[in-house]
Design a protein around this motif. Sequence first.
Motif, mmCIF file in Angstrom:
data_model
loop_
_atom_site.group_PDB
_atom_site.id
_atom_site.type_symbol
_atom_site.label_atom_id
_atom_site.label_comp_id
_atom_site.label_asym_id
_atom_site.label_seq_id
_atom_site.Cartn_x
_atom_site.Cartn_y
_atom_site.Cartn_z
ATOM 1 N N LEU A 140 30.054 -13.333 -10.422
ATOM 2 C CA LEU A 140 29.299 -14.060 -12.525
ATOM 3 C C LEU A 140 29.477 -12.728 -12.802
ATOM 4 N N ILE A 141 29.456 -12.197 -13.693
ATOM 5 C CA ILE A 141 29.154 -10.322 -13.777
ATOM 6 C C ILE A 141 28.538 -10.522 -15.384
ATOM 7 N N GLY A 142 27.537 -10.201 -15.428
ATOM 8 C CA GLY A 142 26.563 -10.729 -16.639
ATOM 9 C C GLY A 142 26.193 -9.109 -17.458
ATOM 10 N N SER A 143 25.669 -9.026 -18.814
ATOM 11 C CA SER A 143 25.466 -7.844 -19.111
ATOM 12 C C SER A 143 25.062 -9.009 -20.697
ATOM 13 N N ARG A 144 24.088 -7.443 -21.034
ATOM 14 C CA ARG A 144 23.149 -8.497 -21.770
ATOM 15 C C ARG A 144 24.153 -8.449 -23.273
ATOM 16 N N ASP A 145 25.761 -8.339 -23.647
ATOM 17 C CA ASP A 145 26.102 -8.054 -24.296
ATOM 18 C C ASP A 145 27.665 -9.040 -23.818
ATOM 19 N N PRO A 146 27.814 -10.215 -23.921
ATOM 20 C CA PRO A 146 28.759 -11.147 -23.318
ATOM 21 C C PRO A 146 29.861 -10.680 -23.214
ATOM 22 N N GLY A 191 26.943 -5.530 -15.091
ATOM 23 C CA GLY A 191 27.650 -5.819 -13.942
ATOM 24 C C GLY A 191 28.979 -5.446 -14.529
ATOM 25 N N THR A 192 28.980 -4.462 -15.771
ATOM 26 C CA THR A 192 29.845 -3.921 -16.317
ATOM 27 C C THR A 192 29.180 -2.439 -15.814
ATOM 28 N N GLY A 193 28.100 -1.942 -15.229
ATOM 29 C CA GLY A 193 28.310 -0.800 -14.848
ATOM 30 C C GLY A 193 29.417 -0.413 -13.648
ATOM 31 N N ASP A 194 28.374 0.942 -13.647
ATOM 32 C CA ASP A 194 29.232 1.666 -11.948
ATOM 33 C C ASP A 194 28.672 0.519 -10.646
ATOM 34 N N GLY A 254 32.503 -13.985 -16.455
ATOM 35 C CA GLY A 254 31.683 -12.921 -17.701
ATOM 36 C C GLY A 254 30.835 -13.784 -18.787
ATOM 37 N N PHE A 255 29.148 -13.468 -18.786
ATOM 38 C CA PHE A 255 28.947 -14.016 -19.090
ATOM 39 C C PHE A 255 27.792 -12.874 -19.397
ATOM 40 N N GLY A 256 26.750 -13.533 -20.496
ATOM 41 C CA GLY A 256 25.659 -12.976 -21.326
ATOM 42 C C GLY A 256 24.314 -13.008 -19.675
ATOM 43 N N ASN A 257 23.673 -11.601 -19.665
ATOM 44 C CA ASN A 257 23.085 -11.904 -18.179
ATOM 45 C C ASN A 257 21.940 -12.779 -17.655
ATOM 46 N N GLU A 258 21.620 -14.011 -19.247
ATOM 47 C CA GLU A 258 20.248 -15.205 -18.684
ATOM 48 C C GLU A 258 21.448 -15.783 -18.435
ATOM 49 N N MET A 259 22.973 -16.477 -19.188
ATOM 50 C CA MET A 259 23.623 -17.720 -18.077
ATOM 51 C C MET A 259 24.103 -16.938 -17.221
ATOM 52 N N ALA A 285 30.986 -8.394 -21.001
ATOM 53 C CA ALA A 285 31.051 -8.562 -19.120
ATOM 54 C C ALA A 285 32.273 -9.177 -19.562
ATOM 55 N N ARG A 286 33.540 -10.179 -20.934
ATOM 56 C CA ARG A 286 33.508 -10.771 -20.196
ATOM 57 C C ARG A 286 35.233 -9.362 -20.173
ATOM 58 N N ASP A 287 35.057 -8.347 -21.168
ATOM 59 C CA ASP A 287 35.859 -7.232 -20.973
ATOM 60 C C ASP A 287 35.962 -6.535 -19.380
ATOM 61 N N ALA A 288 34.541 -6.636 -18.723
ATOM 62 C CA ALA A 288 34.786 -6.177 -17.746
ATOM 63 C C ALA A 288 35.315 -7.145 -16.638
#
Lengths: 222, 222
Positions: free
Chosen positions: B29-35, B8-11, B60-65, B38-41
């Motif tokens: 909920l924004i997920g990223s491999r790097d939580p 969810g941090t991508g375009d 923001g969370f890691g993708n799994e969470m 995600a929180r910055d986004a």
Amino acid sequence: MRIALLGGTGDIGQGLALRFAHDTDHEVLIGSRDPEKARDAVESYTDELEDRGVDASVKGFGNEMAADRADVVILSVPPYHVGDTVEAVEDVLDSETILVTPAVGMQGDEDGLHYHPPGTGSVTELVAERAPDEVPVVGAFHNLAAHALSDLDNDLDLDTLLVANDDDAKETVRNLANEIDGLRALDVGPLANAAEVESVTPLVINIAKYNEDLHDVGVKFH
Amino acid sequence: MRIALLGGTGDIGQGLALRFAHDTDHEVLIGSRDPEKARDAVESYTDELEDRGVDASVKGFGNEMAADRADVVILSVPPYHVGDTVEAVEDVLDSETILVTPAVGMQGDEDGLHYHPPGTGSVTELVAERAPDEVPVVGAFHNLAAHALSDLDNDLDLDTLLVANDDDAKETVRNLANEIDGLRALDVGPLANAAEVESVTPLVINIAKYNEDLHDVGVKFH
């Protein structure tokens, strides 16, 4: 300009013939493998146009004679007749004749229609491969619902997508398409980009199948 | 409802996050491999929304969470990460979680972008193959230009196309999509019809490339 619609007795041929005859001053030539069938179609198209007060120039011929007399030849035949039809007229085509192809290869099953291109990647590229080298080929009018075209009471608000390697030929077809009221031609680049253009045809048919309020679906990009 | 945007941090993730947060009451909920990413986004999205007087729930969370907490999980990752991302979250998906996939396989050359599906026929079907059997998969949001979505000053007037084998899941996603102002969801039937839907993505990018007056091209069917 003289526009020949080979297979012009079919659905899409009828639609394009009526629109060109109704909306433009170009001469429309209906081609068919059977010249008698072409002349019958012309009679019906002329009746329809006269009812609307349009005294258009529409004439019927065999495919080869229609192609020989035309500046722009539109292959409005089903995809499985594209190869034969190009072969039937190739002797009368030359660098001064623009060959336009709207056909799309599709296969249906219970889910819907699926894009099914030939080995060349697209029917448009198949036409370019089969046509004599000096004949410019333009892909156009792929994604127009035949019924939406042939019902002249229906105001169009549609895009058609153009692909060609010859920029002058593309420009000529762009201008012709834009002369049809409510139709806008967009450039999609060279013939190599034809597959994504052709794929829209099964898509719009699937959209009509799954959305009750949409029929004869067309597309606008913006 | 809770909507997770994995990647969810991508375009496209940014665009959908902003639109869902701005136009609907759902939790995003924004997920990223790097939580941390995600929180910055989330911070940047929240600033943008607050500037517009919208106090939205975006976390923001890691993708799994993110996937674990969501009712609808949108795989807003590039096509080459779709497989990994499904694998990374499959343990937290179940029959109550709808997995939504907007990714499309494309290859570019000097002519433009070309549709390049995986062996399954489409990325949408690849997701369905990789996801646990009980998880309903919906293809949606394929043909939306990321920039058109993320610029909230831009009034949308666009269609998005849905494919799914599970009618309830499709209906849920249809309703979600229709809650975004100016977006209309159309049904294109089962997952087997995904390829023609995905093909529109390279097409609209090619249209933007070859028509100077068109940018961030989207599509309307009628």
